[in-house]
Design an enzyme around this catalytic site. Structure first.
Site, PDB file in Angstrom:
ATOM      1  N   ASN A  10       0.875  -1.185   0.000  1.00  0.00           N
ATOM      2  CA  ASN A  10       0.000   0.000   0.000  1.00  0.00           C
ATOM      3  C   ASN A  10       0.904   1.225   0.000  1.00  0.00           C
ATOM      4  O   ASN A  10       1.562   1.511   0.996  1.00  0.00           O
ATOM      5  CB  ASN A  10      -0.885  -0.038   1.259  1.00  0.00           C
ATOM      6  CG  ASN A  10      -1.707   1.225   1.424  1.00  0.00           C
ATOM      7  OD1 ASN A  10      -1.827   2.038   0.506  1.00  0.00           O
ATOM      8  ND2 ASN A  10      -2.289   1.394   2.605  1.00  0.00           N
ATOM      9  N   LYS A  12       0.049   4.295  -0.204  1.00  0.00           N
ATOM     10  CA  LYS A  12      -0.577   5.455   0.456  1.00  0.00           C
ATOM     11  C   LYS A  12      -0.382   6.738  -0.363  1.00  0.00           C
ATOM     12  O   LYS A  12      -0.328   6.682  -1.589  1.00  0.00           O
ATOM     13  CB  LYS A  12      -0.036   5.608   1.881  1.00  0.00           C
ATOM     14  CG  LYS A  12      -0.127   4.325   2.702  1.00  0.00           C
ATOM     15  CD  LYS A  12       0.066   4.555   4.167  1.00  0.00           C
ATOM     16  CE  LYS A  12       0.105   3.219   4.877  1.00  0.00           C
ATOM     17  NZ  LYS A  12       0.049   3.319   6.311  1.00  0.00           N
ATOM     18  N   HIS A  96      -9.451   0.710   5.112  1.00  0.00           N
ATOM     19  CA  HIS A  96      -8.138   0.862   5.761  1.00  0.00           C
ATOM     20  C   HIS A  96      -8.305   1.711   7.020  1.00  0.00           C
ATOM     21  O   HIS A  96      -9.140   2.614   7.063  1.00  0.00           O
ATOM     22  CB  HIS A  96      -7.153   1.520   4.783  1.00  0.00           C
ATOM     23  CG  HIS A  96      -5.748   1.507   5.296  1.00  0.00           C
ATOM     24  ND1 HIS A  96      -5.289   2.451   6.166  1.00  0.00           N
ATOM     25  CD2 HIS A  96      -4.735   0.639   5.095  1.00  0.00           C
ATOM     26  CE1 HIS A  96      -4.024   2.170   6.472  1.00  0.00           C
ATOM     27  NE2 HIS A  96      -3.664   1.072   5.832  1.00  0.00           N
ATOM     28  N   GLU A  98      -6.747   4.120   8.136  1.00  0.00           N
ATOM     29  CA  GLU A  98      -6.642   5.576   7.922  1.00  0.00           C
ATOM     30  C   GLU A  98      -7.956   6.126   7.376  1.00  0.00           C
ATOM     31  O   GLU A  98      -8.347   7.255   7.683  1.00  0.00           O
ATOM     32  CB  GLU A  98      -5.444   5.875   7.004  1.00  0.00           C
ATOM     33  CG  GLU A  98      -4.139   5.677   7.768  1.00  0.00           C
ATOM     34  CD  GLU A  98      -2.982   5.145   6.954  1.00  0.00           C
ATOM     35  OE1 GLU A  98      -2.984   5.273   5.717  1.00  0.00           O
ATOM     36  OE2 GLU A  98      -2.044   4.582   7.568  1.00  0.00           O
ATOM     37  N   GLU A 168      -5.408  -5.724  10.484  1.00  0.00           N
ATOM     38  CA  GLU A 168      -4.397  -4.701  10.717  1.00  0.00           C
ATOM     39  C   GLU A 168      -4.670  -4.018  12.054  1.00  0.00           C
ATOM     40  O   GLU A 168      -5.453  -3.056  12.108  1.00  0.00           O
ATOM     41  CB  GLU A 168      -4.437  -3.654   9.598  1.00  0.00           C
ATOM     42  CG  GLU A 168      -4.156  -4.205   8.228  1.00  0.00           C
ATOM     43  CD  GLU A 168      -3.580  -3.132   7.324  1.00  0.00           C
ATOM     44  OE1 GLU A 168      -2.438  -3.297   6.885  1.00  0.00           O
ATOM     45  OE2 GLU A 168      -4.257  -2.128   7.078  1.00  0.00           O
ATOM     46  N   GLY A 174       2.353   1.561  10.911  1.00  0.00           N
ATOM     47  CA  GLY A 174       3.261   2.696  10.800  1.00  0.00           C
ATOM     48  C   GLY A 174       3.956   3.043  12.108  1.00  0.00           C
ATOM     49  O   GLY A 174       4.549   4.106  12.243  1.00  0.00           O
ATOM     50  N   SER A 214       3.368  -2.836  10.283  1.00  0.00           N
ATOM     51  CA  SER A 214       4.834  -2.859  10.418  1.00  0.00           C
ATOM     52  C   SER A 214       5.459  -4.187   9.987  1.00  0.00           C
ATOM     53  O   SER A 214       6.385  -4.678  10.639  1.00  0.00           O
ATOM     54  CB  SER A 214       5.247  -2.484  11.844  1.00  0.00           C
ATOM     55  OG  SER A 214       4.794  -1.175  12.148  1.00  0.00           O
TER      56      SER A 214
HETATM   57  C1  PEP Z   1      -0.730  -0.253   6.084  1.00  0.00           C
HETATM   58  O1  PEP Z   1      -0.724   0.885   5.675  1.00  0.00           O
HETATM   59  O2  PEP Z   1      -1.680  -0.988   5.783  1.00  0.00           O
HETATM   60  C2  PEP Z   1       0.373  -0.706   6.911  1.00  0.00           C
HETATM   61  C3  PEP Z   1       0.297  -1.894   7.433  1.00  0.00           C
HETATM   62  O3  PEP Z   1       1.422   0.149   7.088  1.00  0.00           O
HETATM   63  P1  PEP Z   1       2.867  -0.211   7.760  1.00  0.00           P
HETATM   64  O4  PEP Z   1       3.343  -1.473   7.105  1.00  0.00           O
HETATM   65  O5  PEP Z   1       3.734   0.965   7.455  1.00  0.00           O
HETATM   66  O6  PEP Z   1       2.625  -0.419   9.211  1.00  0.00           O
END
Ligand code: PEP
Length: 251
Positions: A10, A12, A96, A98, A168, A174, A214
Site C-alpha cells: 500500500n 498510500k 483501511h 486511515e 491490521e 506505521g 509494520s
Molecule cells: C498499512 O498501511 O496498511 C500498513 C500496514 O502500514 P505499515 O506497514 O507501514 O505499518
C-alpha cells in the site's frame, strides 16, 4: 486447504507518477517467475494507469487504495469501480484504518464500497483491526466481529468467495510495533471462525486473511509461518524496492 499467499503493498499518499513507475518496474522484476504467491501494489490514484502499464507483462496486480460504490455521478473526490478498472486495477483496499480513523468511514460506508467493488468484479481487500485502547479494554474480539459482520452485510456466500480480509491492528500500523506472530495467529483464527459462522467452513478455509502492521523483511518469515496468516499488507516497507523484494520472497 491451500491458500495462495498474497503480498500487497500500500503506497498510500506517496510517490510522483515517475517515482511510482520506477518502483513498479522493480517490483515487476522481483515478481517474475513467482507462481506460488501473488504480488499486489496500490499506488496513489494519479499513478494508477501509468503503473498498470509499467507492470502489464508481469504477474503484479494493481489495486486502488479505496473505491466508491457508485458507477459515476456527483461524488467529488471519489473513484468509481469502473474508473479503477479503466485504469487497470483488479483489486481495491477498503476500510483501511486511515480511512476509518482519519476520514470517518464507518462499517456502513465500507460495506457499500465493498458491494460496489464486488458488483463490478473488483476484488476487495477488507481491512479490519482494533485500536490500542480497544485492545487494552478487552474489546478486540467485539470490534473485529462488528467490522467483519458490518463489512460483509448483505454479501452472499458466492460473492464473499472473492473477498480478501486484512487484519491490521491499528496500534501496529506505521508504528514499528508488530503484533507478535502468536497475536496475529490468534486474531486470524478468530476471524476465520467469524467467516465460518457467517457462511460455511469451506468458504472460511478458502478465504485469505492478510496481516498488516509494520511488516518488515526481518519479521515477515515469522508471521508467514503461522497457519492462518495468508499474506501481508505492507505500508512503509513497500516503498523501498529492496525491502519489498525481501518481503515478497518470504520463506
Ligand atoms: C498499512 O498501511 O496498511 C500498513 C500496514 O502500514 P505499515 O506497514 O507501514 O505499518
Amino acid at each position: 486447504m491451500q491458500r495462495k499467499p498474497l503480498i500487497a503493498g500500500n503506497w498510500k499518499m506517496h510517490l510522483t507518477i515517475q517515482e511510482a513507475v520506477a518502483l513498479a518496474k522493480k517490483v515487476a522484476a522481483s515478481s517474475q517467475g513467482l507462481e506460488d504467491r501473488e504480488v499486489m501494489i496500490a499506488p496513489a490514484a494519479t499513478a494508477l494507469a501509468a503503473v498498470a502499464e509499467a507492470v502489464r507483462t508481469s504477474p503484479v496486480v494493481i489495486a486502488g487504495q479505496n473505491v466508491a460504490w457508485k458507477e459515476q455521478g456527483a461524488y467529488t473526490g471519489e473513484i468509481s469501480p469502473l474508473m479503477l478498472k479503466d485504469a487497470g486495477a483488479k483489486m481495491a483496499i477498503i476500510g483501511h484504518s486511515e480511512r476509518r480513523h482519519i476520514f470517518g468511514e464507518d462499517n456502513g460506508m465500507i460495506n457499500q464500497r465493498l458491494i460496489g467493488a464486488l458488483t463490478h468484479g473488483i476484488i476487495p481487500i477488507l481491512c479490519i483491526g482494533e485500536t490500542l485502547d480497544e485492545r487494552e479494554e478487552g474489546l478486540t474480539w467485539e470490534v473485529l466481529r462488528e467490522q467483519v459482520r458490518g463489512g460483509l452485510e448483505g454479501v452472499s456466500g458466492e460473492q464473499a468467495a472473492d473477498v480478501v480480509l486484512a487484519y491490521e491492528p491499528v496500534w501496529a500500523i506505521g508504528t514499528g510495533k508488530t503484533a507478535s506472530r502468536e497475536q496475529a495467529q490468534e486474531a486470524h483464527q478468530f476471524i476465520r471462525g467469524l467467516i465460518e459462522e457467517l457462511y460455511q467452513k469451506k468458504l472460511a478455509e478458502q478465504m485469505r486473511i492478510l496481516y498488516g502492521g509494520s511488516v518488515k523483511p526481518d519479521n515477515v518469515d515469522d508471521l508467514m509461518r503461522m497457519p492462518d496468516v495468508d499474506g501481508a499488507l505492507v505500508g512503509g516497507a513497500a516503498l523501498e524496492a529492496d525491502s519489498f523484494d525481501r518481503i515478497i520472497h518470504f520463506s
